[in-house]
Design an enzyme around this catalytic site. Structure first.
Site, PDB file in Angstrom:
ATOM      1  N   ASP A   1       0.823  -1.219   0.000  1.00  0.00           N
ATOM      2  CA  ASP A   1       0.000   0.000   0.000  1.00  0.00           C
ATOM      3  C   ASP A   1       0.858   1.271   0.000  1.00  0.00           C
ATOM      4  OD1 ASP A   1      -2.035  -1.916   0.429  1.00  0.00           O
ATOM      5  OD2 ASP A   1      -1.974  -1.593   2.584  1.00  0.00           O
TER       6      ASP A   1
ATOM      7  N   GLU B   1     -11.523  -1.569  -3.217  1.00  0.00           N
ATOM      8  CA  GLU B   1     -10.909  -0.743  -2.176  1.00  0.00           C
ATOM      9  C   GLU B   1      -9.859   0.177  -2.792  1.00  0.00           C
ATOM     10  OE1 GLU B   1      -9.539  -3.748   0.510  1.00  0.00           O
ATOM     11  OE2 GLU B   1      -7.714  -4.158  -0.616  1.00  0.00           O
TER      12      GLU B   1
END
Length: 336
Positions: free
Chosen positions: A42, A219
């Site tokens: 991420d 997401e």
């Protein structure tokens, strides 16, 4: 149409878009990356002066601390330079019981301070919180440097239909600031922030940006503005399974920040739409799986897409990846 079949059909379109641009592309940046490239999950990125700064997800007990911080002078060679926090804030366990990490950071410069948003959660649950750390500079030799805990920005509870993780800041040309976020449940959301506090304006509503049908596997929103369009990147399917991860990245666009976002075929992102930008099947070596959770860096006259993927040759470790981002004549992004 089943998800896998739809993804493969869209993959064909993505490959066709990429061919005319990739033919003249420079040698792969990914092939030249060196230094501390893993574990990186991420990632988010920003440039201050001549230095690129990259932050990523972390877990309690991971060295050198929470939200690892890497730097590079050239985007190629990366050095692990420390971490944002030595430990979770004292309030974290009360806000999100059982939380064991600081996830999915996002870095931006707002009103002269660097704002680093991150998420607290537990896997598979939506009792979550987006929190904030700020600093006047990323130069640790500057006396003005120092991270300041700004507390919780936005939270979700078990009864909510959204999940307050995966933050992304969008600064509009009119000076307004917005937070995009979300993971699974009812999808990706948008809320306006007060630039003075970095937190939602009182009474600001949540706007739905994108959603998928069951199992709602969407997401990691990331929004950029380009030539009169807003582009919403998102990750589909499942991360965090090493080389078995099925994550991939899609994009849609809208003339309005709040949407509606549609893909190249006009399919709404609120209804499973999205043009594929990154997918394991687009990797000629078939080595890196589950490419997703992207950030986009506008650097001079070039755009770059920064993400993690799982290295199948190294036990599925999440690894930093960076590719130039090209644009088709009709305004769609292509990872080169």
């Amino acid at each position: 149409m089943p998800t896998r079949r739809r993804a493969l059909l869209t993959l064909g379109a993505a490959a066709a878009l990429a061919r005319p641009l990739a033919a003249g592309a420079a040698a792969s940046l990914n092939d030249r990356l060196a230094g501390d490239l893993s574990p990186v999950h991420d990632p988010c990125i920003i440039k201050q002066g001549d230095t690129y700064h990259l932050f990523c997800t972390s877990q309690v007990g991971q060295k050198p601390g929470l939200i690892p911080w890497r730097t590079s002078p050239d985007l190629v060679t990366w050095t692990l330079a420390g971490a944002v926090m030595p430990a979770l804030p004292d309030w974290a366990q009360k806000a999100v019981p059982g939380t064991r990490g600081a996830w999915a950071p996002d870095i931006s410069l707002i009103n002269g301070r660097y704002h680093l948003y991150y998420a607290l959660s537990t896997f598979g649950k939506n009792r979550s919180a987006i929190a904030l750390q700020t600093t006047a500079t990323l130069d640790r030799t500057d006396p003005a440097f120092g991270w300041r805990d700004e507390g919780v920005v936005l939270a979700s509870q078990a009864g909510d239909d959204f999940n307050a993780i995966d933050p992304n800041i969008v600064a509009a040309a009119d000076g307004r600031v917005w937070l995009a976020f979300g993971s699974f449940w009812s999808g990706l959301k948008l809320v306006e922030l007060d630039p003075a506090t970095g937190k939602p304006r009182p009474g600001a509503p949540l706007t739905a940006l994108a959603a998928r049908s069951r199992p709602h596997a969407i997401e990691a929103p990331y929004i950029i503005a380009r030539r009169g369009w807003f582009y919403l990147f998102a990750s589909f399917d499942f991360c965090c399974r090493g080389a078995d991860s099925s994550y991939y990245t899609v994009v849609g666009r809208s003339r309005d920040l709040a949407g509606p976002y549609v893909d190249r075929n006009g399919k709404a992102m609120l209804d499973d739409g999205g043009l594929i930008v990154l997918h394991a099947d687009l990797d000629p070596a078939k080595r890196f799986k589950g490419p997703g959770h992207v950030a986009v860096l506008h650097d001079g006259d070039r755009d770059l897409i920064v993400y993690h993927a799982y290295d199948a040759r190294r036990g599925g470790v999440p690894t930093l990846r960076i590719q130039p981002l090209g644009w088709t004549d009709d305004g769609w992004p292509v990872a080169l």
